[in-house]
Design a protein around this motif. Structure first.
Motif, short mmCIF file in Angstrom:
data_model
loop_
_atom_site.label_atom_id
_atom_site.label_comp_id
_atom_site.label_asym_id
_atom_site.label_seq_id
_atom_site.Cartn_x
_atom_site.Cartn_y
_atom_site.Cartn_z
N ALA A 1 6.58 24.39 12.88
CA ALA A 1 7.23 25.68 12.69
C ALA A 1 6.18 26.77 12.52
O ALA A 1 5.09 26.54 11.98
N PHE A 2 6.52 27.97 12.98
CA PHE A 2 5.64 29.13 12.91
C PHE A 2 6.43 30.30 12.35
O PHE A 2 7.65 30.36 12.48
N VAL A 3 5.72 31.25 11.74
CA VAL A 3 6.40 32.38 11.11
C VAL A 3 5.69 33.67 11.46
O VAL A 3 4.46 33.71 11.62
N LYS A 4 6.48 34.74 11.61
CA LYS A 4 5.91 36.07 11.83
C LYS A 4 6.78 37.11 11.16
O LYS A 4 7.95 36.86 10.83
N THR A 5 6.20 38.29 10.95
CA THR A 5 7.01 39.40 10.48
C THR A 5 7.84 39.92 11.65
O THR A 5 7.47 39.77 12.81
N ASP B 1 16.83 38.44 7.48
CA ASP B 1 17.00 39.89 7.36
C ASP B 1 17.39 40.28 5.93
O ASP B 1 18.54 40.10 5.51
N PRO B 2 16.44 40.81 5.14
CA PRO B 2 16.76 41.23 3.76
C PRO B 2 17.71 42.42 3.75
O PRO B 2 17.85 43.14 4.75
N PRO B 3 18.36 42.67 2.62
CA PRO B 3 19.32 43.77 2.55
C PRO B 3 18.67 45.15 2.66
O PRO B 3 19.31 46.09 3.11
N ASP B 4 17.41 45.27 2.23
CA ASP B 4 16.73 46.56 2.29
C ASP B 4 15.22 46.34 2.20
O ASP B 4 14.74 45.20 2.16
N GLU B 5 14.48 47.44 2.16
CA GLU B 5 13.01 47.37 2.13
C GLU B 5 12.48 46.65 0.90
O GLU B 5 11.37 46.10 0.92
N ASN B 6 13.25 46.65 -0.18
CA ASN B 6 12.79 46.02 -1.42
C ASN B 6 13.13 44.54 -1.50
O ASN B 6 12.83 43.89 -2.50
N GLY B 7 13.75 44.02 -0.46
CA GLY B 7 14.20 42.63 -0.50
C GLY B 7 13.34 41.66 0.27
O GLY B 7 13.78 40.54 0.57
N PHE B 8 12.10 42.05 0.57
CA PHE B 8 11.26 41.17 1.39
C PHE B 8 10.99 39.84 0.70
O PHE B 8 10.84 38.81 1.36
N GLY C 1 11.82 42.14 7.57
CA GLY C 1 12.08 40.71 7.43
C GLY C 1 11.05 39.81 8.08
O GLY C 1 9.95 40.23 8.46
N LEU C 2 11.44 38.53 8.20
CA LEU C 2 10.60 37.49 8.79
C LEU C 2 11.40 36.75 9.87
O LEU C 2 12.64 36.75 9.85
N GLN C 3 10.66 36.10 10.77
CA GLN C 3 11.29 35.28 11.80
C GLN C 3 10.53 33.96 11.89
O GLN C 3 9.30 33.95 11.96
N VAL C 4 11.28 32.87 11.86
CA VAL C 4 10.69 31.53 11.87
C VAL C 4 10.99 30.87 13.21
O VAL C 4 12.14 30.81 13.65
#
Length: 601
Positions: free
Chosen positions: A463-467, A435-442, A472-475
């Motif tokens: 391992a798999f990854v999705k938005t 979870d990034p701090p804000d929209e600009n932290g992706f 953010g992202l989820q692994v």
């Protein structure tokens, strides 16, 4: 090739009786595999060689030739496909590949959208034609798969699949409906393999019924052109059709076209007045897949034949649901309606099904759109229809497409699921929420995900990854059944999260309080626990972009700058081009090296 295929006859309904079994019909190329010790050929129903266009399938057979040398030559009958799901295939991608001649392009397509040969019959065994009935040949096919140590199923990771024979008609109908598959084939268990069309095999198509306006007639080839109104109230051609009408109806239509139309050479341009229904198997690039006229629609006004209605009809919304307020804009800035949401949910269900099955569901409903009040719903309302199996505790589940469509009609936009199945205390996956701090932290989420990928590579873990559908992202690490307890996964996620933070403490943190994170990415390991939920793969999100929690390929991370570019409106184009990055997750969970993971506990 000395054999020609046995062909089913088209039927309106599946036959009943204990002597019939049923198979999913895939939309691909009917194909015979001639398998010899030193040679493998893929031959289409029309006698065309497909061997060069599908090397990944041919190589699989070659790799197993030595194992089966005592049983060759063999001839297998089946369907050559490119799979979207285990029961839905992509004819257009397959067709494009079949027309390729460049080896590099073929290789690239084989890696991106690999083909599968789905075997449903065996014609020759040890060089001799089989004269036994269907049920015996099916057992012979099962023996072949066991000799190759292959499952009697279809798997994305294996180019050769086994098409199951199903005894219950209701089961095959539900499966085909849920997956928007091409159709079904009924086979008489006593049927011998006989070339040509045969009443002992019957196929039923899973038709999409769409309504269009007749706007043109090509006299030389007898094609009628159909159109609908686009969003600017202009007529948009949507395809051509010539088959399906009886002689009287065809003559009536031609007469009306010539009376009302303006002739320009061989073509009659017709003013919008005549509406008709068409059966088809799909629509791609202004071309129908197997279009057939079914009826005049005297009860329909041309003004009602719109691009929105076409999209709705192609999505095959389940009839079991009573739909309301379909024009309501749930995403006002995008003018995205409830009908468009339901169409998305209906089409995406075959991809979501694995992640929804047997999991208690929490939805977020937006009855007046995303800019108004929303609420969580964990229990099935008392007014829910009979398509649901209701339970004493009131939990809600989705096991069929109609149930997801009903939730969509209730303006449920987000779908959150727990980490365990119903009646189980064991997680079926480990998920790291970045979870990034804000929209600009992706970019921080990308860095964290890549570090996790490196760790899991060292563990030889899948391992798999999705938005997340947000910022953010989820692994994901899929787990074999009952392989790790929540206590064990909690220790593992904490150790991995702390390892990540220790590696780059200026960028990552496990601090739960936002005010203490200091613009660092939050590695959420606490969320992976009993009773907690995660946004389901392919679930929409209730944000202004109408973004979707989208599975990714790992190699996409470096070039991805905005996780919200994947939306309700473009996800299917992405799936067609790239396939589903999570398609092998169920298969990989069985191969997960649990002992390697336990070493970190």
């Amino acid at each position: 090739m000395k054999y020609k295929t046995m062909q089913p006859v088209l039927a309106a309904e599946l036959p009943n009786g204990k002597n019939w079994v049923y198979e999913v019909k895939y939309d691909g190329f009917r194909c015979l595999v001639k398998w010899e010790n030193d040679n493998v050929e893929l031959i289409s129903r029309n006698g065309k060689s497909l061997t060069k266009q599908f090397p990944e399938v041919v190589e699989f057979f070659h790799d197993h030739s030595e194992l089966l040398e005592d049983y060759l030559p063999l001839v297998l009958d089946g369907e050559l496909t490119v799979l979207n799901t285990l029961y839905q295939s992509d004819f257009y991608t397959l067709q494009t590949r079949s027309r390729m001649s460049n080896k590099a392009r073929i290789q690239q397509q084989g890696e991106q959208r690999p083909a599968h040969f789905l075997a449903f019959d065996i014609v020759e065994w040890k060089g001799k034609k089989l004269t036994s009935p269907y049920i015996s040949r099916k057992k012979q096919l099962e023996q072949l798969f066991r000799l190759m140590d292959l499952p009697l199923a279809i798997q994305f990771s294996i180019p050769l699949g086994f098409v199951e024979a199903i005894k219950r008609k209701s089961e095959i109908q539900q499966r085909v409906s849920d997956h928007l598959a091409e159709g079904m084939v009924a086979k008489l268990t006593s049927a011998l393999y006989e070339e040509g069309r045969n009443e002992k095999w019957k196929k039923v198509k899973n038709w999409r019924t769409v309504t269009g306006i007749v706007t043109g007639y090509h006299q030389q080839n007898a094609y009628f052109e159909l159109s609908v109104y686009d969003n600017n109230d202009s007529l948009l051609p949507i395809g051509k059709c010539k088959h399906g009408l009886n002689q009287n109806d065809k003559e009536t239509l031609i007469k009306a076209v010539k009376e009302k139309g303006i002739k320009r050479g061989d073509y009659y341009q017709v003013p919008p007045a005549i509406c008709m229904d068409i059966h088809c198997l799909g629509f791609h690039g202004n071309e129908w897949r197997e279009p057939v006229f079914t009826d005049f629609r005297l009860d329909v006004s041309p003004d009602d034949c719109t691009i929105s209605q076409l999209d709705w009809q192609l999505g095959m919304p389940p009839d079991e649901v009573s739909y309301t307020n379909l024009d309501k804009h749930l995403y006002p800035e995008l003018e995205l309606s409830k009908a468009e949401l339901i169409s998305y949910l209906r089409r995406i269900y075959p991809y979501m099904k694995t992640f929804l099955d047997d999991r208690k569901l929490t939805v977020i409903r937006y009855p007046d759109g995303i800019n108004k009040e929303a609420f969580f719903q964990k229990n099935l309302p008392a007014y829910a229809p009979e398509i649901f199996v209701k339970n004493e505790e009131g939990s809600q589940f989705i096991s069929h497409a109609a149930q997801l469509a009903w939730f969509g009609n209730q303006a449920a936009i987000e779908y959150h699921v727990p980490f365990q199945k119903q009646n189980s205390d064991y997680p079926v996956e480990i998920v790291f929420d970045l979870d990034p701090p804000d929209e600009n932290g992706f970019h921080l989420a990308v860095q964290a995900a890549k570090h996790l990928y490196t760790i899991f590579q060292e563990l030889q873990a899948y391992a798999f990854v999705k938005t997340s559908g947000g910022k953010g992202l989820q692994v994901y690490l899929p787990l074999p059944d009952k392989s790790l307890s929540y206590e064990q996964t909690s220790r593992f996620t904490e150790v991995i999260a702390n390892t990540l933070v220790d590696y780059q403490p200026d960028l990552f943190t496990t601090e739960r309080l936002k005010k203490n994170r200091k613009e660092r990415l939050y590695v959420d390991h606490v969320q992976h626990a009993p009773g907690k939920t995660i946004i389901a793969p392919y679930s929409p999100r209730g944000n202004a972009a109408a973004s979707v929690s989208t599975p990714l390929y790992w190699e996409e991370l470096d070039s991805l700058e905005d996780p919200k570019i994947f939306t309700i409106r473009n996800t299917f184009q992405r799936l067609r081009e790239k396939g589903c990055p999570f398609r092998t997750m169920e298969e990989m969970k069985k191969l997960q090296p649990i002992e390697n993971i336990k070493r970190w506990l």
